[in-house]
Design a protein around this motif. Sequence first.
Motif, PDB file in Angstrom:
ATOM      1  N   LEU A 312      29.686  -7.420  65.979  1.00  0.00           N
ATOM      2  CA  LEU A 312      30.620  -6.608  66.752  1.00  0.00           C
ATOM      3  C   LEU A 312      31.147  -5.487  65.875  1.00  0.00           C
ATOM      4  O   LEU A 312      32.031  -5.699  65.032  1.00  0.00           O
ATOM      5  CB  LEU A 312      31.781  -7.478  67.268  1.00  0.00           C
ATOM      6  CG  LEU A 312      31.384  -8.712  68.089  1.00  0.00           C
ATOM      7  CD1 LEU A 312      32.613  -9.531  68.438  1.00  0.00           C
ATOM      8  CD2 LEU A 312      30.630  -8.296  69.353  1.00  0.00           C
ATOM      9  N   ILE A 313      30.610  -4.282  66.059  1.00  0.00           N
ATOM     10  CA  ILE A 313      31.065  -3.115  65.307  1.00  0.00           C
ATOM     11  C   ILE A 313      32.113  -2.392  66.136  1.00  0.00           C
ATOM     12  O   ILE A 313      31.844  -1.970  67.267  1.00  0.00           O
ATOM     13  CB  ILE A 313      29.899  -2.157  64.986  1.00  0.00           C
ATOM     14  CG1 ILE A 313      28.830  -2.888  64.163  1.00  0.00           C
ATOM     15  CG2 ILE A 313      30.410  -0.929  64.243  1.00  0.00           C
ATOM     16  CD1 ILE A 313      29.297  -3.361  62.807  1.00  0.00           C
ATOM     17  N   ASP A 314      33.309  -2.252  65.581  1.00  0.00           N
ATOM     18  CA  ASP A 314      34.422  -1.655  66.319  1.00  0.00           C
ATOM     19  C   ASP A 314      35.144  -0.646  65.422  1.00  0.00           C
ATOM     20  O   ASP A 314      35.975  -1.026  64.601  1.00  0.00           O
ATOM     21  CB  ASP A 314      35.388  -2.749  66.773  1.00  0.00           C
ATOM     22  CG  ASP A 314      36.578  -2.193  67.550  1.00  0.00           C
ATOM     23  OD1 ASP A 314      36.553  -0.999  67.900  1.00  0.00           O
ATOM     24  OD2 ASP A 314      37.534  -2.955  67.791  1.00  0.00           O
ATOM     25  N   PRO A 315      34.847   0.648  65.580  1.00  0.00           N
ATOM     26  CA  PRO A 315      35.517   1.662  64.756  1.00  0.00           C
ATOM     27  C   PRO A 315      37.032   1.705  64.957  1.00  0.00           C
ATOM     28  O   PRO A 315      37.745   2.297  64.145  1.00  0.00           O
ATOM     29  CB  PRO A 315      34.873   2.973  65.222  1.00  0.00           C
ATOM     30  CG  PRO A 315      33.558   2.575  65.804  1.00  0.00           C
ATOM     31  CD  PRO A 315      33.804   1.237  66.440  1.00  0.00           C
ATOM     32  N   ALA A 316      37.545   1.086  66.025  1.00  0.00           N
ATOM     33  CA  ALA A 316      38.989   1.055  66.259  1.00  0.00           C
ATOM     34  C   ALA A 316      39.680  -0.025  65.428  1.00  0.00           C
ATOM     35  O   ALA A 316      40.907  -0.017  65.304  1.00  0.00           O
ATOM     36  CB  ALA A 316      39.277   0.837  67.741  1.00  0.00           C
ATOM     37  N   ASP A 317      38.901  -0.943  64.891  1.00  0.00           N
ATOM     38  CA  ASP A 317      39.457  -1.986  64.024  1.00  0.00           C
ATOM     39  C   ASP A 317      39.804  -1.341  62.678  1.00  0.00           C
ATOM     40  O   ASP A 317      38.927  -0.779  62.016  1.00  0.00           O
ATOM     41  CB  ASP A 317      38.414  -3.090  63.845  1.00  0.00           C
ATOM     42  CG  ASP A 317      38.800  -4.114  62.788  1.00  0.00           C
ATOM     43  OD1 ASP A 317      39.965  -4.114  62.340  1.00  0.00           O
ATOM     44  OD2 ASP A 317      37.917  -4.903  62.402  1.00  0.00           O
ATOM     45  N   PRO A 318      41.060  -1.389  62.232  1.00  0.00           N
ATOM     46  CA  PRO A 318      41.443  -0.699  60.985  1.00  0.00           C
ATOM     47  C   PRO A 318      40.639  -1.140  59.768  1.00  0.00           C
ATOM     48  O   PRO A 318      40.337  -0.317  58.889  1.00  0.00           O
ATOM     49  CB  PRO A 318      42.923  -1.064  60.823  1.00  0.00           C
ATOM     50  CG  PRO A 318      43.392  -1.409  62.195  1.00  0.00           C
ATOM     51  CD  PRO A 318      42.219  -2.018  62.887  1.00  0.00           C
ATOM     52  N   VAL A 319      40.292  -2.416  59.696  1.00  0.00           N
ATOM     53  CA  VAL A 319      39.504  -2.900  58.557  1.00  0.00           C
ATOM     54  C   VAL A 319      38.113  -2.283  58.578  1.00  0.00           C
ATOM     55  O   VAL A 319      37.621  -1.761  57.572  1.00  0.00           O
ATOM     56  CB  VAL A 319      39.422  -4.438  58.573  1.00  0.00           C
ATOM     57  CG1 VAL A 319      38.453  -4.930  57.502  1.00  0.00           C
ATOM     58  CG2 VAL A 319      40.804  -5.042  58.346  1.00  0.00           C
ATOM     59  N   GLN A 320      37.461  -2.327  59.748  1.00  0.00           N
ATOM     60  CA  GLN A 320      36.131  -1.738  59.854  1.00  0.00           C
ATOM     61  C   GLN A 320      36.188  -0.219  59.678  1.00  0.00           C
ATOM     62  O   GLN A 320      35.326   0.374  59.012  1.00  0.00           O
ATOM     63  CB  GLN A 320      35.506  -2.067  61.201  1.00  0.00           C
ATOM     64  CG  GLN A 320      35.190  -3.535  61.404  1.00  0.00           C
ATOM     65  CD  GLN A 320      34.368  -3.761  62.658  1.00  0.00           C
ATOM     66  OE1 GLN A 320      33.407  -3.036  62.934  1.00  0.00           O
ATOM     67  NE2 GLN A 320      34.744  -4.763  63.436  1.00  0.00           N
ATOM     68  N   ALA A 321      37.199   0.402  60.246  1.00  0.00           N
ATOM     69  CA  ALA A 321      37.293   1.864  60.183  1.00  0.00           C
ATOM     70  C   ALA A 321      37.327   2.367  58.756  1.00  0.00           C
ATOM     71  O   ALA A 321      36.765   3.427  58.441  1.00  0.00           O
ATOM     72  CB  ALA A 321      38.537   2.333  60.938  1.00  0.00           C
ATOM     73  N   ALA A 322      37.970   1.625  57.871  1.00  0.00           N
ATOM     74  CA  ALA A 322      38.060   2.049  56.472  1.00  0.00           C
ATOM     75  C   ALA A 322      36.716   1.979  55.774  1.00  0.00           C
ATOM     76  O   ALA A 322      36.453   2.745  54.833  1.00  0.00           O
ATOM     77  CB  ALA A 322      39.082   1.179  55.739  1.00  0.00           C
ATOM     78  N   MET A 323      35.836   1.073  56.226  1.00  0.00           N
ATOM     79  CA  MET A 323      34.570   0.843  55.533  1.00  0.00           C
ATOM     80  C   MET A 323      33.363   1.467  56.208  1.00  0.00           C
ATOM     81  O   MET A 323      32.304   1.598  55.591  1.00  0.00           O
ATOM     82  CB  MET A 323      34.353  -0.665  55.363  1.00  0.00           C
ATOM     83  CG  MET A 323      35.317  -1.322  54.408  1.00  0.00           C
ATOM     84  SD  MET A 323      34.902  -3.056  54.064  1.00  0.00           S
ATOM     85  CE  MET A 323      35.572  -3.841  55.523  1.00  0.00           C
ATOM     86  N   LEU A 324      33.494   1.839  57.478  1.00  0.00           N
ATOM     87  CA  LEU A 324      32.351   2.426  58.190  1.00  0.00           C
ATOM     88  C   LEU A 324      32.060   3.830  57.673  1.00  0.00           C
ATOM     89  O   LEU A 324      32.905   4.721  57.737  1.00  0.00           O
ATOM     90  CB  LEU A 324      32.638   2.484  59.691  1.00  0.00           C
ATOM     91  CG  LEU A 324      32.429   1.187  60.479  1.00  0.00           C
ATOM     92  CD1 LEU A 324      32.968   1.333  61.891  1.00  0.00           C
ATOM     93  CD2 LEU A 324      30.947   0.814  60.509  1.00  0.00           C
ATOM     94  N   VAL A 325      30.853   4.022  57.168  1.00  0.00           N
ATOM     95  CA  VAL A 325      30.430   5.331  56.681  1.00  0.00           C
ATOM     96  C   VAL A 325      29.629   6.064  57.747  1.00  0.00           C
ATOM     97  O   VAL A 325      29.825   7.253  57.996  1.00  0.00           O
ATOM     98  CB  VAL A 325      29.606   5.183  55.381  1.00  0.00           C
ATOM     99  CG1 VAL A 325      29.109   6.542  54.888  1.00  0.00           C
ATOM    100  CG2 VAL A 325      30.442   4.494  54.295  1.00  0.00           C
TER     101      VAL A 325
END
Length: 350
Positions: A312-325
Amino acid sequence: MAPMIVGVCGEAAPGERRVALVPDAVGTVQALGLEVLVESGAGTAAWLPDLLYRQAGARVATRDELLRRADILVGVRAPAFPAGHRFRHGQVLIALLDPLRIPFDVRRWADEGVTAIGLDLAPGTSVLARPMDAVACQDRLAGYKAALLAADRFGHPLSGTVVPTAPRAVRALVLGSDAAARQAADVLRRLGATVAVEDPLTPYGPRLPGLLAGADIVITTVRPRQGLPPPVLVTARAMAGMRPGSVLIDTAVGPDGGNVEGVRPESTMTVDGVTLIGAGRLPERIPQAASAAYSHNITALLGHLVCDGELLIDPADPVQAAMLVTHANMVLHTGVWQLIVDQTAVAGLP
């Protein structure tokens, strides 16, 4: 539906001995509903042969099969795949990407539909992201190794007993405020040294020559930020005031320089009787421990991303957003995107 496959890539960078997933972590990944495929020889440099991965329940494959079949590719460093290699649209890449150094590789990944996640971008201030903070974990190992290296190279013995074996307490100075600095200071204290820790972000400059002159051991840990070279904390003139026989270790040195003027990466030299060690890749000297720590970060991230075997890739998740390149054919890292725009404009490219 067949389970998603996590592919463990072998490392191609010269001198890199770590591996992204150790055999002990295979079961944790499988418990998420994922299969594990390991490139043959990926763990050899860390004394983790293919047999241990097979015994843990992973399959071992060639690089070609790994790149073709894996849905999620995990590595330690940004990959160096064969010329002409194209990712499969939707593949996920997880590594210490250092994306500001490779902006056009990042753009190519976005064009090919890769979701690239940088473990070096985990927000250390987030409680949820702390188990994924690979930089802090590797820094702690670097600080530990730097302290032991300094104790080994210094001319006076350090002692873990109540009464030091040296005629006076060894005096150490640690320049830094990160996990490496804290770990180095703790280990040196346990070895019997008197330790001062200076935060380089505070105005300590006028005091530095005196601190250096009184130190037997100096360890610097301030790494570069936002694509800049590491700050020079110790000039050649300041180092000239150190006593012969003292040891100075720069754990931040790399291709763009270090915290000590004149230091060279992965080298040892003597300057006016002071042993100067450029040691920016210390975790690679303890590959099993460093790989095990990195595996914990990988499994923590996968545990955050995977639910019932589904990613589950969610750019709105703050943790994922910081790491998604990169994701969904877009470069999401604003610093990398700005580099691409600036360099493309200079080159006059579309």
